[in-house]
Write a protein that holds these residues in place. Sequence first.
Motif, PDB file in Angstrom:
ATOM      1  N   MET A   1       0.842  -1.200   0.000  1.00 39.56           N
ATOM      2  CA  MET A   1       0.000   0.000   0.000  1.00 39.56           C
ATOM      3  C   MET A   1       0.871   1.242   0.000  1.00 39.56           C
ATOM      4  N   THR A   2       0.429   2.221  -0.783  1.00 42.21           N
ATOM      5  CA  THR A   2       1.176   3.489  -0.842  1.00 42.21           C
ATOM      6  C   THR A   2       0.896   4.277   0.426  1.00 42.21           C
ATOM      7  N   SER A   3       1.834   5.104   0.797  1.00 47.20           N
ATOM      8  CA  SER A   3       1.619   5.900   2.002  1.00 47.20           C
ATOM      9  C   SER A   3       0.683   7.045   1.670  1.00 47.20           C
ATOM     10  N   GLY A   4       0.207   7.726   2.689  1.00 47.56           N
ATOM     11  CA  GLY A   4      -0.840   8.731   2.541  1.00 47.56           C
ATOM     12  C   GLY A   4      -0.345  10.002   1.865  1.00 47.56           C
ATOM     13  N   SER A   5      -1.171  11.032   1.944  1.00 49.07           N
ATOM     14  CA  SER A   5      -0.882  12.321   1.313  1.00 49.07           C
ATOM     15  C   SER A   5       0.197  13.066   2.108  1.00 49.07           C
ATOM     16  N   ALA A   6       0.352  14.320   1.795  1.00 50.13           N
ATOM     17  CA  ALA A   6       1.416  15.126   2.413  1.00 50.13           C
ATOM     18  C   ALA A   6       1.245  15.242   3.922  1.00 50.13           C
ATOM     19  N   GLY A   7       2.235  15.798   4.584  1.00 46.59           N
ATOM     20  CA  GLY A   7       2.173  15.976   6.045  1.00 46.59           C
ATOM     21  C   GLY A   7       2.675  14.745   6.741  1.00 46.59           C
ATOM     22  N   GLN A   8       2.681  14.796   8.070  1.00 49.65           N
ATOM     23  CA  GLN A   8       3.137  13.662   8.869  1.00 49.65           C
ATOM     24  C   GLN A   8       2.160  12.510   8.731  1.00 49.65           C
ATOM     25  N   SER A   9       2.643  11.316   8.466  1.00 46.87           N
ATOM     26  CA  SER A   9       1.740  10.165   8.416  1.00 46.87           C
ATOM     27  C   SER A   9       1.983   9.318   9.650  1.00 46.87           C
ATOM     28  N   LYS A  10       0.973   8.434   9.946  1.00 44.92           N
ATOM     29  CA  LYS A  10       1.163   7.555  11.091  1.00 44.92           C
ATOM     30  C   LYS A  10       1.080   6.099  10.673  1.00 44.92           C
TER      31      LYS A  10
END
Lengths: 172, 172, 94, 94
Positions: C1-10
Motif C-alpha cells: 500500500m502506498t503511504s498517505g498524502s502530504a504531512g506527517q503520516s502515522k
Amino acid sequence: MSAHSRASGDAAPAIIRLQREPIAIAAAVEKLVGVRKEVGAVVTFTGICRADENGAPIAALNLEHYPGMAEAEIARHVEEAYARWPLLGVLVVHRYGRILPGEDIVLVATASSHRQAAFAAAEFLMDYLKTRAPFWKQVESADGKVWVQAKSADDTAAERWSAPPPQRDAAK
Amino acid sequence: MSAHSRASGDAAPAIIRLQREPIAIAAAVEKLVGVRKEVGAVVTFTGICRADENGAPIAALNLEHYPGMAEAEIARHVEEAYARWPLLGVLVVHRYGRILPGEDIVLVATASSHRQAAFAAAEFLMDYLKTRAPFWKQVESADGKVWVQAKSADDTAAERWSAPPPQRDAAK
Amino acid sequence: MTSGSAGQSKKIKVRYFAWVRERIGKAEEEIEAPAAIATVAELMAWLADQGEHYAYAFENPKVIRAAIDRNHVQSEARIEGAGEIAFFPPMTGG
Amino acid sequence: MTSGSAGQSKKIKVRYFAWVRERIGKAEEEIEAPAAIATVAELMAWLADQGEHYAYAFENPKVIRAAIDRNHVQSEARIEGAGEIAFFPPMTGG
C-alpha cells in the motif's frame, strides 16, 4: 446493574477455551459441578453444526476468529454474567476451524445454586457470543463457500440484556 | 397457544425416564442430537443435590414419587412443550430414591434448530417439574428427616407459562 | 500500500477478517495513513481509496465493524494511539 | 377404617404420599365412603374424621393436593367414577 458481585480470588471458575478439537461436554460439566458444594443447577447450551443451511445440504462450516480479542471479549461477558447473577461457575468453549455437520460448535455451561440464574446467564452469554464475539462462519457446500449473514433477530436477542435484569426470587 | 404442532409418528423423540441410577448426561444428549440433522441447539438442565440446605449440611435427599402419575404428568408437559415450540427432541430423566450430595436429581434436555426454542422449552419443563410432577423431597441430616417445603417462587415461575408464549424470530 | 498524502503520516497495524480479509487479499498489514485521519470512519474512507480491492471491501462501510486494540468501537471512535485496528463483518459466532 | 354412615357406601382406592402418607401411617388403602360424599373436599373432611392420624394428616386441607386417576384435580372435583384418589403435599420435584 450489578446485583451480585463476584468475590475475587473466589473458587467460582470462569473457564474459557477456544479450540479446534471436539468438545467433551460431559467432562466439562463435571469439572464445573465438582468445584462447589452449593451447586444445585447446571445449564448447558451446545450449538451444533446443522446438516443443512436454508434447506441445502452443507459440507462443513469454517469458523474464523480474531485470536486474542475472542478470548478477551468472551471474558468480559463472563464477568458481566457474574456481576448480574449469583453464579458458581461458567464455562465457555468455542471451536474454530473446520467443523463437520453434527459436530459441536460452542458449549456454554453455567452453574448456580438455583435454576433461574443458570438459565438466564446461559442465554445471556449465548446472545452475546452470537453478536459480539469475533467469530465468523462460512458455509462450505456444493455451491462453494459463502459467509453466513448476521441475523437481526440475534441483535434483538442481545439487546434485551441492555436493561437491568429483572429481580427474581431465588427458586431452585 | 399451539403455535407449533408436533408431527405425530415423527422422529422427534420425547424420552422420559424415571430411574434410581445416576444419570449419564453425555450419553443422553448424544442420543438426542443423533436423531435429526436439523438439530442446531441443545439445552440441558441438570438439577444437583446440594451439600447443604438452608446452611446446614445434609446427608442425603430422599425422593418419593407417584409411579405412573409422574410419567403421565411429565409426558403431558412434554407434549405441551412440543405444541409451543419447534422442538426436535426432548429428554427428561428424573431420579427417585436416595440421592447423595453432588449427585444428579433431574436432567432435562431439549433440542431444536435454533437456541430460543431449546432454552424456553427447558425452562418451561423445569418450572412444571418443580410444581406439577408428583415428586416429594425429604432432606436427611444430623437433625433427622424433614420434608422440603414447596416454594411460592416456583409457583410464580410456573404461572408465567399460563399466558401464550411470546412470538420470537427464529435466530439460531 | 502506498503511504498517505502530504504531512506527517502515522503507522498503524491493521487486521482484516472474514470477507473483508478475502476482498482485500490479506489478513493484516502496516499502513501509513495521513495525520489528518482522526476516526475509524475516516480511516475506512481512506482505505476505500487505496485500490479496487479496498474499494470492494469497504463499498458499504456501514456494515463493517471495527475494533481498536481488541475492543469493539463505533465508527466515530478516534484512532489516535491505536496499536492495532481491525475491520470485519458483523459477527456470526455461537 | 370403619365404613361410612347409613345409606349406600362406595369403595374407593386411596393413596397417600410424603408426609400425608407418614401421618396416616399407610401408603394406600381401600375405603368405603358414604354415598353422600360427592367431592374431593368432602372426602378430605370425611377422612379427617376417621381417627387422630387422619385428623393430623388433613388438619390443614388447603395445603393438600389431590389427584383422581393420576390427574391433578381441584378440591371441588367430583369423585364419582374415580378408580384411585391420591392425596399429597405440594410437589417438590425437579
